[in-house]
Design an enzyme around this catalytic site. Structure first.
Site, mmCIF file in Angstrom:
data_model
loop_
_atom_site.group_PDB
_atom_site.id
_atom_site.type_symbol
_atom_site.label_atom_id
_atom_site.label_comp_id
_atom_site.label_asym_id
_atom_site.label_seq_id
_atom_site.Cartn_x
_atom_site.Cartn_y
_atom_site.Cartn_z
ATOM 1 N N TRP A 51 43.128 66.156 85.518
ATOM 2 C CA TRP A 51 43.719 64.756 85.983
ATOM 3 C C TRP A 51 42.806 64.709 87.438
ATOM 4 O O TRP A 51 42.510 63.511 87.590
ATOM 5 C CB TRP A 51 45.071 64.528 85.966
ATOM 6 C CG TRP A 51 45.681 63.323 86.444
ATOM 7 C CD1 TRP A 51 45.745 62.412 85.866
ATOM 8 C CD2 TRP A 51 45.908 62.932 87.785
ATOM 9 N NE1 TRP A 51 46.225 61.125 86.593
ATOM 10 C CE2 TRP A 51 46.240 61.644 87.852
ATOM 11 C CE3 TRP A 51 45.826 63.786 89.124
ATOM 12 C CZ2 TRP A 51 46.605 61.023 89.020
ATOM 13 C CZ3 TRP A 51 46.116 63.009 90.181
ATOM 14 C CH2 TRP A 51 46.619 61.822 90.254
ATOM 15 N N HIS A 52 42.909 65.560 88.145
ATOM 16 C CA HIS A 52 42.480 65.661 89.715
ATOM 17 C C HIS A 52 41.012 65.295 89.656
ATOM 18 O O HIS A 52 40.437 64.870 90.697
ATOM 19 C CB HIS A 52 42.911 66.545 90.631
ATOM 20 C CG HIS A 52 44.363 66.911 90.789
ATOM 21 N ND1 HIS A 52 45.243 67.266 89.936
ATOM 22 C CD2 HIS A 52 44.869 66.256 92.056
ATOM 23 C CE1 HIS A 52 46.380 67.224 90.521
ATOM 24 N NE2 HIS A 52 46.172 66.503 91.612
ATOM 25 N N GLY A 53 40.298 65.754 88.521
ATOM 26 C CA GLY A 53 38.886 65.366 88.965
ATOM 27 C C GLY A 53 37.741 66.018 87.883
ATOM 28 O O GLY A 53 38.353 67.085 87.248
ATOM 29 N N PHE B 183 40.794 60.467 93.043
ATOM 30 C CA PHE B 183 41.241 60.957 91.858
ATOM 31 C C PHE B 183 41.988 59.650 90.911
ATOM 32 O O PHE B 183 42.061 59.828 89.885
ATOM 33 C CB PHE B 183 42.332 61.871 92.030
ATOM 34 C CG PHE B 183 41.952 63.160 92.752
ATOM 35 C CD1 PHE B 183 40.906 63.478 92.753
ATOM 36 C CD2 PHE B 183 42.702 63.686 93.874
ATOM 37 C CE1 PHE B 183 40.356 64.739 93.496
ATOM 38 C CE2 PHE B 183 42.460 64.827 94.664
ATOM 39 C CZ PHE B 183 41.232 65.159 94.324
#
Length: 477
Positions: A325-327, A477
């Site tokens: 989800w962060h990248g 993000f």
């Protein structure tokens, strides 16, 4: 428009004045003003992506109503999956398409098949991960009949686009925020005062801690091959405080700004570096995201109720997805995987809920164990942060290897050498202040708060004058 910018210093008082003195006749006019303000706030990055935000808002508003009105399960499922797939489709195209295309191309090239991927030359719309998750939780809750659909488009639009949380959270739930936007707010001086204190403390975290640490963390990580063991250890610690100060600082400002408008947002951080194990850390770090994945992914997968292999599977799924989800980078997947490895022994031994009480230290052996637990949790967290910060997994592994093999411990000169010993003193004071106020939302309220506020503002001005950094880390993000 950044929270730590002069533009926002003008924007916020103007909206505050209009909200309480001009558009204060009803909740509808208050909400309409906040939507206009939110769209102006968002447009400051790139007005073109405003259309994506509006489309996403209308999609979930409409599909939510259709799900509730659906006369058959087939109809409800159709609208539910339409919303899910379109939302995730947008997120996938903008955030993950290039990653998957490039990774698949590299895989083909590694087995001798020449491939040239078609990559998209688009920038990531700021906040897309956050407002997408707002909409997803809303639609899922309607489908599961936890809430009723919202028929007032203005109220729902404000829930999705409310500017304090729009670009970097916290990730709100319709069950928490929608009831607040559906009633007229009355000004409360004490709440507003608490909000101002929280805004100032958030700026301290961002400007004094995060931006100052970033000067060193970036220099060390960018030149890690020439750094000694001591510098690399400091680099990991600096980044740990950079990302904490940056993200929790943003969250504090968002919560503080929201209090000025009579709205209460979910708390996103609860002094995570005082955690005694990694399970407690994840109950204190980015709380809105952790609880989102728990409620909408982990529990539907079976949680920890199944057999041992289901527990292991679900643990790794939740952490790896959280990392992704962060990248779109393998380093984020590695970071999630490492945290799953940390968490698994606690889950399998049923000790992941051991440390849910408040921390109290006394002069006894138990307190020594608590301090050791806090320090060891911070240590393994810093190791994981190396993967989060590094450009590649190889860089992260070489960074850690250099710490072990170099064996030299002294301060090295850095090109951006504005602070050296002073930075360690600043971090030490920051930790001490947070420790002494760990049972409060923020340290500035209470007795002697005016003196605290003056000192905090002086520190913000003194260090912010020389700051090279404005943008918040989680904007990407």
């Amino acid at each position: 428009m950044f929270f730590n910018s002069l533009a926002f210093a003008v924007f916020l008082p103007v909206v505050f004045f209009l909200y309480w003195f001009v558009f204060n006749k009803s909740k509808s006019t208050q909400n309409a003003l906040l939507i206009v303000a939110s769209y102006c706030f968002y447009s400051c990055w790139d007005w073109r992506f405003l259309f994506l935000l509006v489309f996403s808002t209308f999609l979930d508003y409409y599909t939510g109503i259709q799900i509730e009105k659906g006369k058959s399960e087939r109809s409800r499922k159709f609208w539910f999956w339409l919303s899910i797939l379109v939302n995730l489709g947008f997120l996938g195209v903008f955030k993950y398409y290039n990653f998957f295309a490039a990774s698949f191309s590299e895989l083909l090239n590694s087995v001798g098949i020449q491939a040239s991927p078609i990559l998209l030359s688009v920038i990531l719309p700021v906040g897309i991960s956050f407002y997408t998750f707002h909409g997803l939780s809303y639609v899922i809750d309607i489908y599961l009949k936890r809430i009723k659909a919202e028929y007032n488009f203005v109220d729902y639009s404000l829930f999705v686009s409310y500017f304090p949380l729009l670009v970097a959270g916290p990730i709100e739930r319709a069950t928490h925020l929608l009831p607040q936007v559906k009633v007229k707010r009355e000004f409360n001086f004490q709440t507003a005062k608490e909000g101002v204190c929280q805004i100032i403390w958030g700026l301290v975290k961002k400007v004094v801690i995060a931006d100052t640490c970033a000067t060193y963390a970036n220099a060390i990580f960018d030149n890690y091959t020439s750094m000694n063991s001591f510098s690399l250890i400091l680099g990991a610690i600096y980044f740990a405080f950079q990302i904490y100060g940056d993200f929790s600082g943003y969250s504090d400002i968002a919560l503080g700004v929201s209090k000025l408008f009579g709205l209460d947002l979910l708390r996103n951080f609860n002094y995570p570096y005082f955690s005694r194990d990694i399970a407690e850390f994840w109950r204190r770090w980015h709380i809105s995201l952790s609880s989102w994945f728990r409620d909408y992914l982990y529990i539907p997968l079976g949680g920890s109720k199944g057999g041992i292999w289901m527990k292991i599977r679900n643990t790794f799924i939740i952490f790896v997805v959280s990392g992704f989800w962060h990248g779109a980078n393998w380093t984020y997947l590695a970071w999630g995987f490492i945290n799953a490895v940390y968490f698994l022994p606690l889950l399998l031994s049923n000790s992941n809920r051991n440390n849910i009480d408040e921390i109290h230290l006394k002069f006894n052996f138990d307190s020594v164990k608590v301090i050791i637990s806090i320090l060891s949790t911070f240590l393994i967290t810093c190791v994981a942060w190396v993967f989060f910060r590094a450009k590649t997994i190889t860089d992260a592994l070489l960074y850690l290897k250099q710490i072990i093999t170099n064996k030299q411990f002294y301060f090295q000169y850095l090109e951006n050498d504005r602070y050296n010993y002073e930075l360690l003193i600043i971090i030490g004071l920051f930790v001490l202040i947070e420790w002494n106020n760990r049972n409060k939302v923020e340290p500035l309220s209470g007795k002697g708060n005016m003196l605290k506020i003056v000192i905090a503002i002086a520190a913000i001005i003194a260090l912010g004058t020389f700051s090279d950094y404005k943008e918040f880390i989680y904007f990407q993000f």
